[in-house]
Design a protein around this motif. Structure first.
Motif, PDB file in Angstrom:
ATOM      1  N   UNK A  40       0.848  -1.192   0.000  1.00  0.00           N
ATOM      2  CA  UNK A  40       0.000   0.000   0.000  1.00  0.00           C
ATOM      3  C   UNK A  40       0.884   1.243   0.000  1.00  0.00           C
ATOM      4  N   UNK A  41       0.357   2.359  -0.501  1.00  0.00           N
ATOM      5  CA  UNK A  41       1.182   3.574  -0.617  1.00  0.00           C
ATOM      6  C   UNK A  41       1.569   4.186   0.718  1.00  0.00           C
ATOM      7  N   UNK A  42       0.817   3.860   1.775  1.00  0.00           N
ATOM      8  CA  UNK A  42       1.114   4.353   3.124  1.00  0.00           C
ATOM      9  C   UNK A  42       0.892   3.214   4.104  1.00  0.00           C
ATOM     10  N   UNK A  43       1.217   3.455   5.364  1.00  0.00           N
ATOM     11  CA  UNK A  43       0.964   2.458   6.402  1.00  0.00           C
ATOM     12  C   UNK A  43      -0.537   2.363   6.628  1.00  0.00           C
ATOM     13  N   UNK A  55      -7.219   6.821  -1.003  1.00  0.00           N
ATOM     14  CA  UNK A  55      -6.483   5.862  -1.843  1.00  0.00           C
ATOM     15  C   UNK A  55      -7.460   4.800  -2.379  1.00  0.00           C
ATOM     16  N   UNK A  56      -8.313   5.161  -3.328  1.00  0.00           N
ATOM     17  CA  UNK A  56      -9.359   4.232  -3.798  1.00  0.00           C
ATOM     18  C   UNK A  56      -8.807   2.962  -4.441  1.00  0.00           C
ATOM     19  N   UNK A  57      -7.689   3.081  -5.176  1.00  0.00           N
ATOM     20  CA  UNK A  57      -7.124   1.894  -5.830  1.00  0.00           C
ATOM     21  C   UNK A  57      -6.629   0.885  -4.796  1.00  0.00           C
ATOM     22  N   UNK A  58      -5.929   1.367  -3.787  1.00  0.00           N
ATOM     23  CA  UNK A  58      -5.437   0.481  -2.739  1.00  0.00           C
ATOM     24  C   UNK A  58      -6.601  -0.128  -1.965  1.00  0.00           C
ATOM     25  N   UNK A  59      -7.605   0.672  -1.702  1.00  0.00           N
ATOM     26  CA  UNK A  59      -8.778   0.184  -0.963  1.00  0.00           C
ATOM     27  C   UNK A  59      -9.484  -0.930  -1.731  1.00  0.00           C
ATOM     28  N   UNK A  89       0.087  -5.946   5.322  1.00  0.00           N
ATOM     29  CA  UNK A  89       0.374  -4.764   4.519  1.00  0.00           C
ATOM     30  C   UNK A  89       1.865  -4.463   4.515  1.00  0.00           C
ATOM     31  N   UNK A  90       2.391  -4.178   3.296  1.00  0.00           N
ATOM     32  CA  UNK A  90       3.781  -3.725   3.152  1.00  0.00           C
ATOM     33  C   UNK A  90       4.759  -4.576   3.937  1.00  0.00           C
ATOM     34  N   UNK A  91       4.601  -5.869   3.824  1.00  0.00           N
ATOM     35  CA  UNK A  91       5.482  -6.743   4.591  1.00  0.00           C
ATOM     36  C   UNK A  91       6.766  -6.994   3.821  1.00  0.00           C
ATOM     37  N   UNK A  92       7.777  -7.440   4.521  1.00  0.00           N
ATOM     38  CA  UNK A  92       9.042  -7.823   3.911  1.00  0.00           C
ATOM     39  C   UNK A  92       9.254  -9.309   4.121  1.00  0.00           C
ATOM     40  N   UNK A  93      10.204  -9.881   3.363  1.00  0.00           N
ATOM     41  CA  UNK A  93      10.500 -11.299   3.531  1.00  0.00           C
ATOM     42  C   UNK A  93      10.918 -11.614   4.962  1.00  0.00           C
TER      43      UNK A  93
END
Length: 278
Positions: A40-43, A55-59, A89-93
């Motif tokens: 997502x573009x933000x947290x 953020x409609x696209x992310x939603x 959301x926005x996780x890393x390996x």
């Protein structure tokens, strides 16, 4: 074997892994945890409901992901499998690895695109990272077998002492999965040994680390991967198990590249078990 993690991006190769995970969960009575990572573009976790509308696209992407995860749950529950879903959301390996540890995951089942070439594009970044760093066995599924079964599992080994404790894990895993473990030594020109020497080393290794009697199978091949695949096809195996070092300097069988090459070259599911450090 109580919990199987199934990371999914809902792609075709991930769907193959999902179906295989359903099969495994039924076979051994395990719980499935379906996990999807979305950027997502933000947290997103810190946004209010009103702020989400910015953020409609992310939603919309989040909504679709939740729906697809729910569909997976319904599919699993319809055949009596205990399951749950996790959207991250926005996780890393690295965080996924921590999730495996924190949630006491026993096995990971993942998909691979299965094209032989550049690893990040073949396996996907998450699969590539899991193979090298996972503390639990990783089951990589490229294509779904025509017949879902798991009865014969090829285990390639060089009988080195440093893999002995990890072999015990492999043997225990085979018992849980209710499969016949086919022990294989690939004799290559680089590490050539005479048959009598291989049998002697193998018997010593198994007498020290094995809980059951195993037949030692030997095949000559130019490369380890070729020998493993040729033997697997010869006996009509249902999968391949290999120990992976996590480093690239442990000779024969145990560099990550061997596992990755196997996944690219074979249609069989591949189980990677990371070597235990002393």
């Amino acid at each position: 074997m109580k919990k199987i993690l199934v990371p999914t991006d809902f792609s075709d190769c991930a769907k193959n892994a999902e179906k295989y995970a359903l099969f495994l969960a039924q076979k051994i009575g395990a719980e499935l945890v379906f996990l999807h990572v979305i950027n997502t573009p933000v947290d997103w976790s810190k946004l209010t409901k009103e702020q989400e509308n910015i953020f409609p696209d992310a939603k919309e992407a989040i909504s679709q992901s939740k729906q697809k995860l729910t569909e997976l749950l319904k599919q699993a529950e319809s055949i009596g499998i205990k399951c749950r879903k996790v959207l991250v959301f926005n996780n890393s390996n690295e965080k996924i690895h921590r999730f495996v540890e924190d949630e006491h995951i026993d096995m990971v089942v993942m998909g691979s695109h299965g094209i032989y070439g550049f690893k990040d594009y073949i396996l996907g970044t998450n699969t590539y990272s899991m193979l090298r760093n996972s503390i639990v066995p990783v089951f990589v599924v490229k294509n779904l077998p025509k017949k879902l079964q798991l009865e014969k599992l090829v285990f390639a080994t060089n009988f080195r002492e440093e893999t002995g404790q990890t072999f015990k894990i492999v043997e225990n895993l085979a018992e849980i999965l209710q499969v016949k473990l086919k022990i294989l030594y690939v004799n290559t020109p680089t590490y050539f040994l005479e048959t009598n020497d291989i049998m002697s080393i193998g018997k010593t290794f198994l007498s020290q680390y094995a809980n059951y009697e195993h037949e030692i199978n030997i095949i000559d091949a130019f490369k380890e991967e070729r020998g493993i695949i040729q033997y697997g096809e010869k006996i009509d195996a249902d999968g391949i198990a290999v120990i992976t070092s996590g480093k690239s300097d442990l000779k024969q069988y145990f560099s990550p590249s061997v596992t990755e090459n196997l996944i690219g070259l074979t249609e069989m599911p591949v189980i990677s078990i990371k070597i235990l450090k002393k």
